[in-house]
Scaffold this motif. Structure first.
Motif, PDB file in Angstrom:
ATOM      1  N   UNK A 118       9.544  -4.666   8.323  1.00  0.00           N
ATOM      2  CA  UNK A 118       9.704  -3.464   7.506  1.00  0.00           C
ATOM      3  C   UNK A 118       9.147  -2.209   8.168  1.00  0.00           C
ATOM      4  N   UNK A 119       7.952  -2.235   8.820  1.00  0.00           N
ATOM      5  CA  UNK A 119       7.430  -1.007   9.431  1.00  0.00           C
ATOM      6  C   UNK A 119       8.321  -0.405  10.503  1.00  0.00           C
ATOM      7  N   UNK A 120       9.260  -1.187  11.031  1.00  0.00           N
ATOM      8  CA  UNK A 120      10.179  -0.638  12.027  1.00  0.00           C
ATOM      9  C   UNK A 120      11.174   0.319  11.388  1.00  0.00           C
ATOM     10  N   UNK A 121      11.344   0.228  10.066  1.00  0.00           N
ATOM     11  CA  UNK A 121      12.335   1.047   9.375  1.00  0.00           C
ATOM     12  C   UNK A 121      11.728   1.923   8.279  1.00  0.00           C
ATOM     13  N   UNK A 122      10.614   1.500   7.722  1.00  0.00           N
ATOM     14  CA  UNK A 122       9.963   2.244   6.645  1.00  0.00           C
ATOM     15  C   UNK A 122       8.680   2.842   7.202  1.00  0.00           C
ATOM     16  N   UNK A 123       8.488   4.159   7.099  1.00  0.00           N
ATOM     17  CA  UNK A 123       7.342   4.795   7.752  1.00  0.00           C
ATOM     18  C   UNK A 123       6.024   4.570   7.029  1.00  0.00           C
ATOM     19  N   UNK A 173      -7.244  -6.889   6.870  1.00  0.00           N
ATOM     20  CA  UNK A 173      -8.085  -6.149   7.803  1.00  0.00           C
ATOM     21  C   UNK A 173      -7.295  -5.662   9.017  1.00  0.00           C
ATOM     22  N   UNK A 174      -6.321  -6.439   9.458  1.00  0.00           N
ATOM     23  CA  UNK A 174      -5.514  -6.022  10.604  1.00  0.00           C
ATOM     24  C   UNK A 174      -4.599  -4.861  10.244  1.00  0.00           C
ATOM     25  N   UNK A 175      -4.024  -4.888   9.034  1.00  0.00           N
ATOM     26  CA  UNK A 175      -3.193  -3.762   8.600  1.00  0.00           C
ATOM     27  C   UNK A 175      -4.036  -2.496   8.476  1.00  0.00           C
ATOM     28  N   UNK A 176      -5.240  -2.613   7.900  1.00  0.00           N
ATOM     29  CA  UNK A 176      -6.129  -1.448   7.803  1.00  0.00           C
ATOM     30  C   UNK A 176      -6.444  -0.899   9.185  1.00  0.00           C
ATOM     31  N   UNK A 177      -6.684  -1.793  10.122  1.00  0.00           N
ATOM     32  CA  UNK A 177      -6.995  -1.342  11.485  1.00  0.00           C
ATOM     33  C   UNK A 177      -5.781  -0.650  12.120  1.00  0.00           C
ATOM     34  N   UNK A 178      -4.587  -1.178  11.881  1.00  0.00           N
ATOM     35  CA  UNK A 178      -3.384  -0.560  12.446  1.00  0.00           C
ATOM     36  C   UNK A 178      -3.141   0.820  11.850  1.00  0.00           C
ATOM     37  N   UNK A 179      -3.325   0.962  10.535  1.00  0.00           N
ATOM     38  CA  UNK A 179      -3.121   2.263   9.888  1.00  0.00           C
ATOM     39  C   UNK A 179      -4.138   3.274  10.408  1.00  0.00           C
ATOM     40  N   UNK A 180      -5.414   2.859  10.547  1.00  0.00           N
ATOM     41  CA  UNK A 180      -6.440   3.759  11.066  1.00  0.00           C
ATOM     42  C   UNK A 180      -6.134   4.166  12.507  1.00  0.00           C
ATOM     43  N   UNK A 205       3.432 -10.565  10.563  1.00  0.00           N
ATOM     44  CA  UNK A 205       2.979  -9.355   9.867  1.00  0.00           C
ATOM     45  C   UNK A 205       2.207  -8.446  10.815  1.00  0.00           C
ATOM     46  N   UNK A 206       1.293  -9.026  11.580  1.00  0.00           N
ATOM     47  CA  UNK A 206       0.486  -8.220  12.499  1.00  0.00           C
ATOM     48  C   UNK A 206       1.366  -7.565  13.562  1.00  0.00           C
ATOM     49  N   UNK A 207       2.306  -8.328  14.121  1.00  0.00           N
ATOM     50  CA  UNK A 207       3.199  -7.775  15.143  1.00  0.00           C
ATOM     51  C   UNK A 207       4.098  -6.690  14.558  1.00  0.00           C
ATOM     52  N   UNK A 208       4.613  -6.916  13.339  1.00  0.00           N
ATOM     53  CA  UNK A 208       5.488  -5.929  12.719  1.00  0.00           C
ATOM     54  C   UNK A 208       4.773  -4.636  12.410  1.00  0.00           C
ATOM     55  N   UNK A 209       3.582  -4.722  11.829  1.00  0.00           N
ATOM     56  CA  UNK A 209       2.822  -3.516  11.491  1.00  0.00           C
ATOM     57  C   UNK A 209       2.444  -2.746  12.751  1.00  0.00           C
ATOM     58  N   UNK A 243       5.568  -1.123  14.352  1.00  0.00           N
ATOM     59  CA  UNK A 243       6.098   0.005  13.592  1.00  0.00           C
ATOM     60  C   UNK A 243       5.203   1.218  13.619  1.00  0.00           C
ATOM     61  N   UNK A 244       3.876   1.028  13.596  1.00  0.00           N
ATOM     62  CA  UNK A 244       2.954   2.156  13.511  1.00  0.00           C
ATOM     63  C   UNK A 244       2.454   2.625  14.871  1.00  0.00           C
ATOM     64  N   UNK A 245       2.303   1.698  15.817  1.00  0.00           N
ATOM     65  CA  UNK A 245       1.663   2.036  17.087  1.00  0.00           C
ATOM     66  C   UNK A 245       2.579   1.873  18.289  1.00  0.00           C
ATOM     67  N   UNK A 246       3.770   1.349  18.082  1.00  0.00           N
ATOM     68  CA  UNK A 246       4.637   1.075  19.213  1.00  0.00           C
ATOM     69  C   UNK A 246       4.325  -0.292  19.797  1.00  0.00           C
TER      70      UNK A 246
END
Length: 620
Positions: free
Chosen positions: A217-222, A300-307, A569-573, A576-579
């Protein structure tokens, strides 16, 4: 009291050990859901000093994960408690009880336990929510001495969710025994079938495909919306493993038994045979343990990716030589040698995010209009405009929105955005969309527009080129390089991250309790099996070694399922967010939770097993 209620009460007394374990899980589930309910109710009620939008957003995001986890853990516990009584239900059928009578007995027992246990957990949970007040104040969700709303509604909400769920799970758990002939049901109560039906296979496949799709989803939804959606991938994949688990476990351990070398000890061989022969029991125990690992690592991994994405985007948006902050930061623009300056301020507002009518806390979201000059050079400030132009902000009544906000509200160029300041609504027209919202904020406007809507704003940040640190420094002003400023700015949300961590810890404690309870129920229900092995020559030491191997197998399988569920999930987030690169993965949380899964499996299995084997030794 009717005879069916009498039977249900008698059954509850006769199996109080198993039902006590179910009650503990239901009480803990009631506590978790009541905490969510208090936060949600406080946000919806609003009032002086209450940031309703922040509280509702926090409670809603936490509630989604909590509901999935709670229902899965409750399902595992109720299923295990009733699975240990399959022989009893089958014997009732052989002496003339109808399917309806057995279903009614199961439903009434589950109803009795639920109605007693859930309120017993929900009331302390409501009071526990008050302990979050200091954290909520640090996160600016509560100010000015405002308190949380306390009422019976959170407890009633927990009852409304958990009682129907437990009843449905109980009926499904008894369904397999009731749909087979009585004599066949008695036989199946002793030996489990590792096969699963076609419908269950289809559901497992659909759930797995949905989980893998959600991870992308993060590849298509910002932004955060895509990250939150990707986090559900782990739960869906664990659900798929639970649906297909009996067949997969039976197949895997059947191969392991066949491939075991000739010198394999009897304890290990018995453990592998048990894992294959009781694959449904093993699957039900593995799910809560895998959930603990998956939930903690993903969150925790999603929080780290968003930060990390917020830091990355803010760094890319700032191109100045220095960043000056402080109440007198605007004066730095007139310092000697300055060749370019962009003054940035924040105006607190409420933004309408839902066109439908409803409570203000659901319709409006507390946010900020970040003010920037319409002619700000991109060499100093570049939010990454993808549609429209920031120069259009020179017209009064205009606003630029991030792609994340545009997706969440359904806005596009030319659409109206309603903002509210001091209770007065104003309509702004969207003239630009940009993609660095995590770094620079969701809404940009010109200072003139902010003044037009009555928002109080002051330029507390100035991006400066062409001067030196000494000339820019002054009373109350801080001068930093862009890198240092970004590090300080992205750590400012530490209070909200701490609050999220506390809520996550509460959920993990519940999952750990449910997993340990499931393991204890499983081991305690094997009294007759261990007694038979002991009578046929197996020593207590061999029984303990066998149970130890089974515990390691259970913990290892849970670790494997949780790990495989987390990876997409970790790879997708991260992608999508960090490349595409090294993913944002919280290795510390993963290592701690992996160890906790193995230790829980060992401790919660060995303790009752040791007690049972000692009692077998005393009795014969």
């Amino acid at each position: 009291m009717s005879s069916s209620w009498t039977l249900a009460t008698a059954g509850a007394r006769a199996h109080r050990g198993a039902l006590a374990g179910t009650a503990i899980t239901l009480a803990a589930a009631g506590a978790v859901l009541s905490v969510v309910g208090v936060l949600l109710e406080t946000g919806l009620r609003g009032g002086t000093g209450v940031d309703g939008g922040t509280l509702v957003a926090l409670a809603s995001s936490y509630a989604g994960t909590a509901l999935v986890v709670v229902v899965l853990v409750v399902a595992a516990t109720v299923t295990l408690a009733l699975r240990g009584r399959r022989r009893e239900f089958a014997l009732l059928r052989t002496v003339g009880a109808t399917r309806r009578q057995v279903r009614e007995q199961v439903s009434r027992e589950v109803l009795l336990v639920s109605l007693l246990a859930v309120p017993l957990g929900a009331v302390p949970g409501t009071l526990l929510a008050t302990r979050l007040r200091p954290l909520l104040e640090d996160a600016d969700a509560l100010t000015g001495g405002a308190g949380l709303s306390l009422s019976p509604l959170p407890a009633l909400g927990a009852l409304a969710v958990l009682v129907p769920s437990a009843l449905l799970i109980g009926r499904l758990a008894a369904r397999e025994t009731l749909r087979t002939p009585p004599t066949e049901a008695v036989r199946q109560a002793t030996v489990e079938a590792s096969t699963v039906g076609r419908v269950r296979w289809v559901l497992a496949l659909v759930t797995a495909v949905a989980g893998l799709s959600a991870a992308g989803t993060p590849l298509f939804v910002p932004g955060t919306i895509g990250g939150a959606t990707a986090a559900t991938s782990a739960f869906l994949l664990i659900g798929a493993a639970a649906l297909a688990g009996p067949r997969l476990v039976g197949w895997a351990f059947g191969r392991a038994v066949a491939a075991a070398p000739q010198g394999t000890g009897p304890a290990t061989r018995l453990a592998l045979l048990n894992a294959r022969g009781f694959s449904r029991r093993l699957t039900t125990v593995v799910v809560p343990l895998a959930l603990a690992l998956g939930t903690g690592t993903v969150q925790t991994s999603v929080d780290r990716a968003v930060a990390a994405a917020a830091s990355q985007q803010l760094r890319a948006a700032i191109g100045s030589q220095y960043v000056v902050t402080g109440p007198d930061a605007a004066a730095a623009a007139a310092a000697d040698g300055v060749t370019g300056a962009v003054a940035i301020g924040d105006a607190p507002v409420q933004v309408r995010t839902d066109p439908d009518d409803g409570p203000d806390a659901l319709v409006y979201e507390s946010s900020a209009l970040r003010t920037v000059p319409a002619d700000a050079p991109r060499s100093l400030f570049d939010p990454g405009v993808t549609q429209g132009s920031l120069q259009a902000l020179a017209d009064e009544g205009t606003v630029a929105v991030s792609e994340d906000a545009a997706f969440g509200t359904g806005l596009g160029l030319g659409d109206p955005l309603e903002v509210r300041v001091d209770g007065v609504s104003h309509e702004l027209r969207v003239v630009a969309v940009y993609d660095r919202g995590l770094g620079v904020g969701d809404y940009l406007t010109a200072p003139a527009t902010a003044a037009e809507v009555g928002a109080q704003t002051q330029a507390t940040t100035v991006l400066v080129d062409g001067s030196d640190r000494a000339a820019l420094a002054g009373d109350g002003r801080t001068v930093a390089t862009p890198g240092a400023y970004v590090d300080r700015a992205t750590s400012a949300s530490a209070a909200q991250q701490h609050l999220s961590s506390v809520l996550l810890l509460l959920l993990l404690v519940f999952v750990g309790l449910g997993a340990a309870n499931a393991l204890v129920l499983t081991t305690a229900g094997r009294r007759s099996e261990l007694a038979l092995l002991h009578r046929t020559g197996t020593t207590r030491a061999q029984l303990r070694r066998m149970v130890t191997v089974e515990a390691l197998v259970t913990g290892g399988l849970a670790w494997l399922v949780g790990t495989l569920a987390v990876l997409p999930a970790v790879l997708g987030v991260s992608g999508g967010l960090l490349g595409w690169g090294v993913p944002a993965f919280d290795a510390t949380a993963y290592a701690v939770l992996s160890g906790a899964v193995l230790l829980t499996a060992l401790a919660a299995t060995l303790a009752p097993a040791v007690w049972l084997t000692r009692s077998q030794g005393r009795t014969g």
